[in-house]
Design an enzyme around this catalytic site. Structure first.
Site, PDB file in Angstrom:
ATOM      1  N   SER A 144     -36.407   3.847  49.416  1.00 45.52           N
ATOM      2  CA  SER A 144     -35.475   3.752  48.286  1.00 45.52           C
ATOM      3  C   SER A 144     -34.479   2.647  48.582  1.00 45.52           C
ATOM      4  CB  SER A 144     -34.712   5.077  48.146  1.00 45.52           C
ATOM      5  OG  SER A 144     -33.643   4.946  47.231  1.00 45.52           O
ATOM      6  N   TYR A 157     -29.686  11.852  52.218  1.00 44.94           N
ATOM      7  CA  TYR A 157     -30.743  11.094  51.531  1.00 44.94           C
ATOM      8  C   TYR A 157     -30.724   9.640  52.018  1.00 44.94           C
ATOM      9  CZ  TYR A 157     -33.685   9.584  47.562  1.00 44.94           C
ATOM     10  OH  TYR A 157     -34.702   9.073  46.777  1.00 44.94           O
TER      11      TYR A 157
HETATM   12  N1  LIG Z   1     -36.877   8.332  40.750  1.00 36.75           N
HETATM   13  C1  LIG Z   1     -36.137   7.420  41.356  1.00 36.75           C
HETATM   14  O1  LIG Z   1     -35.196   6.861  40.756  1.00 36.75           O
HETATM   15  C2  LIG Z   1     -36.411   7.015  42.786  1.00 36.75           C
HETATM   16  C3  LIG Z   1     -35.700   5.930  43.317  1.00 36.75           C
HETATM   17  C4  LIG Z   1     -35.937   5.542  44.615  1.00 36.75           C
HETATM   18  C5  LIG Z   1     -36.848   6.213  45.388  1.00 36.75           C
HETATM   19  N2  LIG Z   1     -37.529   7.275  44.868  1.00 36.75           N
HETATM   20  C6  LIG Z   1     -38.488   7.951  45.742  1.00 36.75           C
HETATM   21  O2  LIG Z   1     -39.743   8.004  45.114  1.00 36.75           O
HETATM   22  C7  LIG Z   1     -40.482   9.107  45.643  1.00 36.75           C
HETATM   23  C8  LIG Z   1     -41.075   9.888  44.490  1.00 36.75           C
HETATM   24  O3  LIG Z   1     -40.047  10.475  43.723  1.00 36.75           O
HETATM   25  P1  LIG Z   1     -40.100  10.608  42.146  1.00 36.75           P
HETATM   26  O4  LIG Z   1     -39.008   9.811  41.595  1.00 36.75           O
HETATM   27  O5  LIG Z   1     -41.468  10.376  41.677  1.00 36.75           O
HETATM   28  O6  LIG Z   1     -39.641  12.123  41.943  1.00 36.75           O
HETATM   29  P2  LIG Z   1     -40.469  13.463  41.810  1.00 36.75           P
HETATM   30  O7  LIG Z   1     -39.485  14.553  41.974  1.00 36.75           O
HETATM   31  O8  LIG Z   1     -41.301  13.428  40.582  1.00 36.75           O
HETATM   32  O9  LIG Z   1     -41.480  13.393  43.059  1.00 36.75           O
HETATM   33  C9  LIG Z   1     -41.265  13.986  44.305  1.00 36.75           C
HETATM   34  C10 LIG Z   1     -42.425  14.920  44.578  1.00 36.75           C
HETATM   35  O10 LIG Z   1     -42.354  15.412  45.922  1.00 36.75           O
HETATM   36  C11 LIG Z   1     -42.725  16.763  45.890  1.00 36.75           C
HETATM   37  N3  LIG Z   1     -42.229  17.455  47.084  1.00 36.75           N
HETATM   38  C12 LIG Z   1     -40.947  17.749  47.381  1.00 36.75           C
HETATM   39  N4  LIG Z   1     -40.876  18.394  48.545  1.00 36.75           N
HETATM   40  C13 LIG Z   1     -42.151  18.490  49.011  1.00 36.75           C
HETATM   41  C14 LIG Z   1     -42.714  19.057  50.178  1.00 36.75           C
HETATM   42  N5  LIG Z   1     -41.949  19.626  51.103  1.00 36.75           N
HETATM   43  N6  LIG Z   1     -44.057  18.992  50.339  1.00 36.75           N
HETATM   44  C15 LIG Z   1     -44.841  18.397  49.394  1.00 36.75           C
HETATM   45  N7  LIG Z   1     -44.343  17.855  48.265  1.00 36.75           N
HETATM   46  C16 LIG Z   1     -43.016  17.906  48.084  1.00 36.75           C
HETATM   47  C17 LIG Z   1     -42.130  17.294  44.602  1.00 36.75           C
HETATM   48  O11 LIG Z   1     -42.728  18.506  44.185  1.00 36.75           O
HETATM   49  C18 LIG Z   1     -42.422  16.137  43.648  1.00 36.75           C
HETATM   50  O12 LIG Z   1     -43.688  16.269  43.044  1.00 36.75           O
HETATM   51  C19 LIG Z   1     -39.502   9.895  46.496  1.00 36.75           C
HETATM   52  O13 LIG Z   1     -39.710   9.564  47.851  1.00 36.75           O
HETATM   53  C20 LIG Z   1     -38.146   9.393  46.037  1.00 36.75           C
HETATM   54  O14 LIG Z   1     -37.164   9.547  47.030  1.00 36.75           O
HETATM   55  C21 LIG Z   1     -37.341   7.702  43.585  1.00 36.75           C
END
Ligand SMILES: NC(=O)c1ccc[n+]([C@@H]2O[C@H](COP(=O)([O-])OP(=O)(O)OC[C@H]3O[C@@H](n4cnc5c(N)ncnc54)[C@H](O)[C@@H]3O)[C@@H](O)[C@H]2O)c1
Length: 259
Positions: A144, A157
């Site tokens: 991120s 985080y």
């Molecule tokens: N959405 C944003 O703005 C953003 C920005 C920067 C980085 N990210 C990163 O992108 C990645 C994906 O996030 P996203 O935005 O798609 O959100 P999201 O919440 O849709 O995806 C995260 C997924 O991880 C799963 N998860 C959580 N804990 C878990 C565990 N212990 N075991 C297995 N699965 C688990 C959740 O059920 C979910 O499906 C993450 O690493 C997040 O930190 C997201």
């Protein structure tokens, strides 16, 4: 230039939703067999079914990758079903707002376990298989912009994502002799379930619109769609990438080039 993952197997953690789902879908549509992972079996199964309905090969494996047992079960289930493991995308994470001084340590630990240790556990489980098979491999960590910028209330985080990018560099060095390339993709704002705060998307707030759209603090003046981040992950994990190793690819619409 077409990317083909024919005969390759990709595991994407946390791929029932958001960026993980878009990544699993993109791998599958480019010919990989994919493993959809998350904690909730029904969500994973539904996502895998959506990919199969488009002609892709996909299997759901519910496992909590914040634990060693969960990560190893995920790798084992992959090998049992598909016989190989070529790509590991460490994508699972949770977002949380926590006061550094007053929050119980358990809460801190929970975030680090899911957002940081999961990448350790899954990378180890995958690398063991990749090394044993002798075919090389690819690991992509989804970090991120929090990796190098901090936000109030997000100390755990921020720290987890920073550690993840440093893990990328360390593993790029350590796994290079086995032709396992390790990289990160660091997204900015992305339109996924993680953007929901108290039932409302932060992308639908005046705060986001004023700062990031109207004032163009994101030069492209919008959040990303999950598929736009997936494309970066897929390329880094693909056979087209033969020399990018230990890199953190920022995918934030230009947010971090300004201040
Ligand atoms: N959405 C944003 O703005 C953003 C920005 C920067 C980085 N990210 C990163 O992108 C990645 C994906 O996030 P996203 O935005 O798609 O959100 P999201 O919440 O849709 O995806 C995260 C997924 O991880 C799963 N998860 C959580 N804990 C878990 C565990 N212990 N075991 C297995 N699965 C688990 C959740 O059920 C979910 O499906 C993450 O690493 C997040 O930190 C997201």
């Amino acid at each position: 230039m077409n990317i083909s993952f024919e005969s390759q197997v990709a595991v994407v953690t946390g791929s029932g939703t958001g960026i993980g789902y878009a990544t699993a879908e993109a791998f599958a549509l480019a010919g990989a067999a994919v493993v959809v992972n998350g904690r909730r079996a029904a969500v994973c199964e539904e996502a895998a079914e959506r990919i199969r309905a488009q002609g892709g090969r996909a299997m759901a494996v519910a496992a909590d990758v914040s634990t060693i047992a969960g990560a190893e079960a995920l790798a084992r289930a992959t090998l049992d079903a598909y016989g190989r493991l070529d790509i590991m995308v460490n994508n699972a994470a949770v977002a949380a707002v926590t006061d550094f001084v007053t929050a119980p340590y358990d809460e801190w630990r929970r975030i680090l376990d899911i957002n940081m240790d999961s990448a350790i556990h899954c990378s180890r489980a995958a690398a063991r298989e990749m090394i044993a098979a002798g075919r090389g491999g690819r690991i992509v960590n989804v970090s991120s912009i929090h990796s190098y910028r901090a936000e109030k209330g997000a100390s755990h985080y921020d720290m987890a994502k920073g550690a993840m990018d440093q893990l990328t560099r360390a593993l790029a060095l350590e796994l290079a002799p086995f032709n396992i390339l390790v990289n990160s993709v660091a997204p900015g704002f992305v339109d996924t379930p993680m953007s929901m705060v108290n039932g409302k998307s932060e992308l639908d707030t005046d705060w986001f619109r004023d700062n990031y759209v109207t004032q163009r603090r994101i030069p492209l003046a919008r959040a990303a769609q999950p598929g736009e981040i997936a494309q970066a992950i897929v390329w880094l994990a693909s056979p087209l990438n033969t020399y990018v190793n230990g890199h953190v690819l920022i995918a934030d619409g230009g947010l971090s080039v300004t201040f």
